[in-house]
Design an enzyme around this catalytic site. Structure first.
Site, mmCIF file in Angstrom:
data_model
loop_
_atom_site.group_PDB
_atom_site.id
_atom_site.type_symbol
_atom_site.label_atom_id
_atom_site.label_comp_id
_atom_site.label_asym_id
_atom_site.label_seq_id
_atom_site.Cartn_x
_atom_site.Cartn_y
_atom_site.Cartn_z
ATOM 1 N N ARG A 16 63.861 20.930 18.306
ATOM 2 C CA ARG A 16 62.714 20.620 19.181
ATOM 3 C C ARG A 16 61.789 19.537 18.627
ATOM 4 O O ARG A 16 60.911 19.057 19.321
ATOM 5 C CB ARG A 16 61.928 21.907 19.469
ATOM 6 N N ARG A 333 43.931 -4.924 -2.022
ATOM 7 C CA ARG A 333 45.359 -4.592 -2.167
ATOM 8 C C ARG A 333 45.652 -4.101 -3.587
ATOM 9 O O ARG A 333 44.769 -4.084 -4.432
ATOM 10 C CB ARG A 333 46.184 -5.815 -1.786
#
Ligand code: UD1
Ligand code: CA
Length: 453
Positions: A16, A333
């Site tokens: 599912r 970063r």
């Protein structure tokens, strides 16, 4: 804490979920469902984890590597069959073993501890964690006699109309004495509505053999919620996030909008820090005291000092020192190492660079692969030209330098102490201490050019 083992069931297909990812590897609050079960067991003192794997087993093996034991179930013949696959790990002396589902991630250390305690104190062979629910549809029912003694568990599909009325259900979490468990498992059959070997049948078998079996009623049913589809996944995510946000509120963090703040479990936030809406704080992020973070900031695996402001920005694997400000709209970063009292302003990107105390990078600038000293002023639109298409080079800027607006620093290059760079320069050679570098064409004026055109 007591010594016990655990069997985690994770061989099922999870149809599912509609997914190529193993059901138990779907994440909530940054961690796979099964890792939540694993971690909470470990926190409660579990010494030996056996995971039953089948469907997409490589994904689970890849994740846990050698930190757990694996039992392989090739055919899905039921939960009892799944546990039987672990038999070889329990050949030695008797131990207490918990059986849990890998898709029930909300389990807490406390519930595990309470279950073990209840199990040991009552000297039971088996203890089932049960719950009283409004709608028992689909669950196995806890069947007791008139004196409240547990007799057996009956699966929904096998239950009589009378049994279906019982609102005490099996949560799917158990505690067993290993000898009794495997002994009972050798006796279960699959003559039931689903043609499966039910783990739950061991309860009735042990009871009929005069062994003690018990139901431990859990007062927080939410903790046993199983994930079967993505609707459940979203529900579990919400509950888990609320739990983590609440822990931080209690620790002294102000969170303006708890419903719209997402914090991973291992994130540490100091006292009197304020988190504004729409922040996502991930991984091993550490945020100091008295900071202001957000709105709209995503911070991952980053360490932030005290008294820092981060507005509308993204940071990943970065470091920000005390009293610095970042944003709005900055991007830190990996290996952006920002010192104390630094200003990183709007549309500034920093990567793999050290920026020392008191330096200001106020707007529209890219600093990559650089070592930047103290009290340097970056004019708007500075770029470190660090990449020639093949290799990356470093830029060094020493203390108190002044970088004029719209400067290109073509690495490798060094700007020495107190140097001054004129606006619009493209710097390709080192600049000496205290000197001025101008690297652009002189302006020419063609008088009356427009009139004579
Ligand atoms: C099970 C219980 C039920 C309980 C419910 C709680 C049984 C027979 N029934 O039912 O009493 O109320 O959990 O959620 O145990 N699995 C395997 N191999 C198998 C079958 C299942 O590893 O062959 C794993 C699944 O991946 C899953 C777990 O076992 O993680 C539970 O199996 P599932 O089929 O969901 O059991 P339920 O029918 O929900
Ligand atoms: Ca289930």
């Amino acid at each position: 804490m007591s010594n016990f083992s655990a069997i985690i069931l994770a061989a099922g297909q999870g149809k599912r979920m509609n997914s190529d990812i193993s059901k138990v590897m779907h994440k909530i609050s940054g961690k796979p469902l099964i890792d939540w079960v694993y971690t909470k067991l470990k926190e409660a003192g579990c010494k030996n984890h056996v995971i039953v794997i089948g469907h997409k087993k490589e994904q689970i093996e890849e994740y846990f590597k050698d930190s757990v034991n694996y039992a392989i179930q090739n055919e899905m013949l039921g939960t009892g069959h799944a546990v039987m696959m672990c038999k070889d790990y329990f050949k030695g002396e008797n131990t207490t073993v918990m059986v849990l589902c890998g898709d029930a991630p909300l389990i807490s250390k406390e519930l595990i501890e309470k279950t073990i305690k209840s199990h040991k104190e009552s000297n039971a062979s088996a203890t089932v964690v049960s719950a009283i629910v409004n709608d028992a549809t689909g669950y196995g029912r806890i069947i007791k006699d008139e004196n409240e003694n547990l007799l057996k568990i009956v699966e929904h599909k096998d239950a009589t109309d009378e049994e279906k009325k019982v609102n005490e259900i099996n949560s799917g979490m158990y505690c067993f004495e290993s000898k009794d468990l495997f002994d009972a498992l050798s006796k279960i059959k699959n003559d039931n509505a689903q043609g499966e070997y039910y783990l739950t049948d061991t309860i009735g078998i042990l009871k009929s053999e005069g062994k003690k079996v018990k139901a431990f009623v859990c007062d927080d049913f939410e903790k046993t919620l199983g994930v079967n589809d993505r609707i459940d996944l979203a529900k579990a995510q919400k509950i888990k996030n609320k739990e983590i946000v609440t822990k931080n509120l209690i620790n002294g963090v102000t969170i303006i909008d708890p419903d719209n703040t997402y914090i991973d479990e291992d994130v540490v936030i100091g006292k009197d820090t304020i988190i504004y809406p729409n922040c996502v704080l991930r991984g091993n992020t550490i945020i100091g005291e008295r900071c202001e973070v957000g709105p709209n900031s995503t911070i991952e695996n980053t360490t932030i000092g005290n008294d820092v402001k981060i507005i509308n920005s993204v940071a990943n694997e970065a470091f920000v020192g005390d009293n610095s400000t970042v944003g709005p709209f900055a991007y830190l970063r990996p290996k952006a190492n920002i010192g104390k009292k630094v200003k990183i302003g709007d549309f500034v990107e920093i990567k793999n660079s050290n920026i020392d105390e008191g330096t200001k990078v106020s707007h529209l600038t890219y600093i990559g692969d650089s070592d930047v000293g103290k009290n340097i002023n970056f004019g708007c639109g500075t770029i470190t030209v660090n990449y020639d298409g093949k290799n990356k080079f470093r830029t060094t800027i020493e203390d108190n330098a002044f970088i004029g607006c719209n400067t290109n620093l073509v690495a490798p290059v060094t700007v020495k102490k107190n140097a001054f760079i004129a606006a619009g320069s493209t710097i390709t050679d080192d600049v000496d201490e205290d000197s001025l570098a101008i690297a652009r064409c002189r302006q020419t004026i063609k008088k009356d050019w427009r009139k004579n055109k």
